[in-house]
Design a protein around this motif. Sequence first.
Motif: not given
Length: 343
Positions: A131-139, A141-160
Amino acid sequence: MGDHSHGSPNTSGTVATAGQDGEEKFRNPGLPPHRPRLADTNPQAEKRAEKQVAALFVISIIGTLVFFIGYFGIKLEGGHTIADIRVQNLLLGLGTAFAMLGIGVGIVHWAKTLMPDHEVTEERHEIRPEEDRVIAEKMVGDIIEETGIKRRPLIRNTLLGAMVLAPLPAIAVFRDLGPLPGDTLRHTMWADGVHLTRDPSGTRIKASDVTLGSAFHVIPEGLNESEHKLEEKAKAVVLLMRLDPESLNPSPGREDWNVDGIVAYSKICTHVGCPVALYEQHTHHLLCPCHQSTFDLTQECKVIFGPAVHPLPQLPIAVDEDGYLIATSDFHEPVGPSYWERG
C-alpha cells in the motif's frame, strides 16, 4: 489595598494551571484560510510568472556560456598581461554566479508563484509495504502534476537546459586542480643519471656535502626549466639525509640504494599528500606536520605512528665520477597518498 482576586493570573483565565481543562482553554485554531495568489485567479499573471521563471533559467544558461567564454576564449599561455587575468577572472566569477543564481532563484520563484500552495495535514497510518508503494507512486505523480511541468513546456525546456549546463563549470574547474588518476603518479622526472639538486636553487649536491645528521630538500636537475614545474615538483620532491651506515637495515635488493649512509625518500606523505618536512636527527624519524604520521629512516621509512599506512617511497641513488649524487632510477612505486593504486 483593593481586592485583586479577580485580576490575578490564576483566576483571570489568562494562564492555564494544573487542574484546568487544557483542551477547553487551548483549542486547535486549524489552518488559516487560504489566500489565492494573483497567478491563481488571473491567467495573464500566471503567464507572466511563467515567462519570468523561464527568463531566470535563461539567465542561468547565459551565465554558463559566459563562464566558458572566459575559460576557453581567453588564453593565458605566453604573452598574457595582468589585464587578461583580471578579465578572465571577472568572466569566470560572473558566469558561475549567474549560472547558480538564475537556476536557484528561478526554482524558488516557480514554487512561490505557480506551484500549489495549499497546506495539508495527514494522519500517520500503519506501514503496509504494498500500500505504501502505491501511495508513494501516487504522491510522485501528484507532485509532478502540481509542478505543472507537463503543461508548461517553456519552463520545462529552459530548466532542462539550465540543469544540463550548470554543472559544466564545476567540472572544468575540478579538472584544473591537478592530473587525472591512472599512472600519473607512477612516473616522475627522476631517472638513471639525473643529478640531485638543492631546492629551490637547482645546484648539484656532492656526497661530501651531506654530513652526518644533515637533511636536504632535493629536486631533480632540470626541474626549474620544466614547462610543468609545479606539477613535476609536487611528485618528485625528495628529502636527503645521512645516517650512520650501521643504523640502516636495507631489505634484500636495496643494499645499494644508499651511498655510505646517505638515503633519499619522497617528501610526500603517504596519508593525504602533505609535505613531510620535520627530521629528528637523534631518533632518525621523519614527521608529517599535518596529521603527525611518523616514519623511521632506519627501517626504510616504515610508519611507526599516525594515520599513514605505507612507508615513504625510496629513491635509489649513487655517486657519479665527479662525486655528485645521482638517481639510478625513478621511484619503484607510486608516490603520494595511499588511496592511489600501489603495485
